[in-house]
Design a protein around this motif. Structure first.
Motif, PDB file in Angstrom:
ATOM      1  N   SER A  10     -12.302 -32.090  19.585  1.00 38.81           N
ATOM      2  CA  SER A  10     -13.417 -32.607  20.010  1.00 38.81           C
ATOM      3  C   SER A  10     -14.213 -32.612  21.223  1.00 38.81           C
TER       4      SER A  10
ATOM      5  N   GLU B 111      -9.576 -39.582  10.518  1.00 40.11           N
ATOM      6  CA  GLU B 111      -8.014 -40.268  11.294  1.00 40.11           C
ATOM      7  C   GLU B 111      -6.946 -40.597  10.307  1.00 40.11           C
TER       8      GLU B 111
ATOM      9  N   PHE C 267     -11.604 -27.659  11.315  1.00 40.58           N
ATOM     10  CA  PHE C 267     -10.396 -26.704  12.553  1.00 40.58           C
ATOM     11  C   PHE C 267     -11.033 -25.843  12.335  1.00 40.58           C
TER      12      PHE C 267
ATOM     13  N   ILE D 246     -16.182 -32.351  14.074  1.00 44.54           N
ATOM     14  CA  ILE D 246     -15.292 -32.375  14.089  1.00 44.54           C
ATOM     15  C   ILE D 246     -15.135 -34.103  14.698  1.00 44.54           C
ATOM     16  N   TYR D 247     -15.760 -34.381  15.232  1.00 49.69           N
ATOM     17  CA  TYR D 247     -15.912 -35.560  15.543  1.00 49.69           C
ATOM     18  C   TYR D 247     -15.577 -37.054  14.257  1.00 49.69           C
TER      19      TYR D 247
ATOM     20  N   CYS E 113     -13.919 -31.847   4.695  1.00 49.63           N
ATOM     21  CA  CYS E 113     -13.492 -32.907   5.636  1.00 49.63           C
ATOM     22  C   CYS E 113     -12.567 -32.409   6.654  1.00 49.63           C
ATOM     23  N   VAL E 114     -11.557 -31.862   7.113  1.00 48.93           N
ATOM     24  CA  VAL E 114     -10.211 -31.848   7.382  1.00 48.93           C
ATOM     25  C   VAL E 114      -9.903 -30.418   7.537  1.00 48.93           C
TER      26      VAL E 114
ATOM     27  N   ARG F 128      -8.611 -34.526  16.123  1.00 47.86           N
ATOM     28  CA  ARG F 128      -9.858 -35.252  16.127  1.00 47.86           C
ATOM     29  C   ARG F 128     -10.113 -35.672  16.680  1.00 47.86           C
ATOM     30  N   ARG F 129      -9.717 -36.520  17.759  1.00 46.14           N
ATOM     31  CA  ARG F 129     -10.425 -37.084  18.780  1.00 46.14           C
ATOM     32  C   ARG F 129     -10.288 -35.889  19.960  1.00 46.14           C
TER      33      ARG F 129
ATOM     34  N   SER G  77      -3.842 -31.313  11.547  1.00 47.36           N
ATOM     35  CA  SER G  77      -4.302 -31.718  10.931  1.00 47.36           C
ATOM     36  C   SER G  77      -3.510 -30.963   9.079  1.00 47.36           C
TER      37      SER G  77
ATOM     38  N   VAL H 205     -14.097 -35.859  10.091  1.00 54.19           N
ATOM     39  CA  VAL H 205     -13.190 -35.482   9.775  1.00 54.19           C
ATOM     40  C   VAL H 205     -12.030 -36.904  10.776  1.00 54.19           C
TER      41      VAL H 205
END
Length: 442
Positions: A81, A189, A17, A183-184, A12-13, A77-78, A124, A187
């Motif tokens: 994306s 926060e 990326f 990614i948005y 997930c991370v 993340r933000r 990340s 992933v």
């Protein structure tokens, strides 16, 4: 439970990326393969082709400081994306462009859109994984990302056999947009524990250790990107006289070596740091090897050209070493800005080297569409001279330290502390990355 948590973080991370960095590397190097198509379709000369390809590095470099600040403030993340959506639009525009100006604008949008591809991934890793695993995971990140360079050789050549380069960029636009959405949505926060140390961008630029390593890292890594991303192809055609099939094969081998080099550097740094050896030593050794490979090309040493060109390719992944050093110099809450500051120099140098090479090549008359060997030797030689200067600058503190140590032995006097290698730790506040039980089994 711990194994499940680890693999969940990887899925997930780490992997989303890595996919973004893969696209970044693909966009960076694909012009080397489609250069002849761009020349024939848009009527580009050597300088135009150099500018069109290198503007990616220029925009990328200019965006690094703002991107680093945004990464530290809003999280990878933000930021990643949103920027990848811009890259998708740029790839779509590149696919439909017919003139040099529109191609230049589209290439600039792509460069800006993937400007956070590496630094977001590194950020990340710092946020989600144990500190002792950072260098190793950085190596895996760059290794997977550099598979984009592998894709930009033989696989793309096969695709171009039954579709045009414009259709290829339409596919890349769609893939980039899909990665941005992934990614948005996937992933999570993550924030770091606050530090009592004042952390600003000026903290990076005031650090003498940064300015000791940055010129060497920039001139080597940036030159490697410049050469593999564009000028390896014309050199092999104009100087070595290889045909299209041999050219694609050599570029493919270089990209495979590039990918393996990232893994090798990551493992090496991970190994030596566990034994208390600084990664700076590895960077210096890589620089010496790189300079030797370039000199072998310039002097036309009696070696198979793939040997020095493979060394040139592998140096492009020395960012694994540089960013491992940076991770030791600065705290996690400053990681985005510190990595961004170093990347400014990496990509800024790549732009200057790539564009300047095209300008130098045009100073000699072309023979049947091929640039002269002397022109390449001058262009590459200028790069090497600056790398040697950066290596000397990097080695000066070591020379002074050794001289002081020898003086203290020979004359039985204490070494002059003013010549010691700077080892001041500016950031000593402990930072808690993750709960201890999450990482116990790493």
């Amino acid at each position: 439970m711990q194994i499940s948590t680890t693999w969940r973080r990887i899925a997930c991370v780490f992997l989303p990326f890595a996919a973004g960095y893969y696209l970044s590397y693909l966009f960076r190097t694909i012009n080397a393969l489609i250069a002849s198509h761009l020349i024939s379709d848009a009527g580009l000369g050597a300088a135009d082709l150099g500018l069109l390809t290198s503007v990616y590095f220029l925009v990328f470099a200019a965006a690094q400081i703002p991107v680093g600040i945004l990464l530290d403030r809003f999280g990878p993340r933000r930021v990643q994306s949103v920027l990848l959506l811009l890259a998708a639009v740029g790839a779509g525009l590149f696919a439909v462009s017919t003139g040099f100006l529109s191609l230049l604008i589209a290439r600039s949008m792509i460069g800006l859109g993937v400007a956070a591809a590496l630094t977001a991934g590194l950020k990340s890793i710092i946020l989600w994984f144990p500190r002792e695993r950072v260098a190793l995971l950085n190596g895996y990140m760059v290794m997977l990302g550099s598979l984009g360079a592998v894709t930009a050789t033989t696989p793309v050549e096969h695709l171009l056999a039954w579709m045009g380069w414009r259709q290829l960029f339409e596919i890349l636009a769609a893939a980039t947009g899909a990665t941005a959405i992934l990614i948005y949505l996937v992933v999570p926060e993550r924030s770091v524990a606050p530090s009592t140390t004042v952390t600003t961008l000026s903290s990076v630029f005031r650090d003498r250790r940064f300015w000791r390593i940055a010129p060497l890292s920039a001139t080597c890594v940036g030159s490697s990107w410049s050469l593999q991303g564009l000028w390896a192809s014309p050199w092999l055609t104009d100087v070595e006289g290889v045909d299209r099939a041999s050219l694609v094969r050599q570029l493919f081998i270089m990209s495979i070596v590039l990918s393996g080099g990232a893994w090798l550097f990551g493992m090496t740094v991970h190994y030596i740091k566990r034994r208390g050896i600084g990664a700076e030593t590895v960077l210096a050794m890589v620089a010496v090897l790189f300079i030797a490979a370039e000199l072998a090309l310039i002097l036309r040493a009696p070696l198979p050209s793939i040997v020095p060109w493979s060394v040139v390719a592998i140096v492009g992944t020395a960012t694994v070493i540089s960013f491992a050093v940076i991770a030791d110099y600065f705290p996690p809450e400053l990681a985005g800005r510190a990595n961004g500051a170093l990347n400014v120099l990496h990509f800024g140098w790549a732009f200057l080297a790539q564009y300047a090479t095209g300008l130098i090549l045009e100073q000699w008359p072309a023979n049947d569409g091929h640039s002269s060997v002397r022109a390449y030797q001058v262009a590459f030689g200028l790069n090497v001279a600056l790398q040697i200067a950066a290596l000397v600058w990097f080695a000066l503190p070591w020379r002074r330290s050794i001289a002081s140590w020898m003086s203290s032995i020979l004359f039985f006097n204490p070494a002059d502390v003013s010549y010691a290698v700077e080892s001041v730790g500016l950031y000593e506040d402990p930072v808690i990355f993750l709960p201890a039980d999450d990482d116990a089994e790493w």
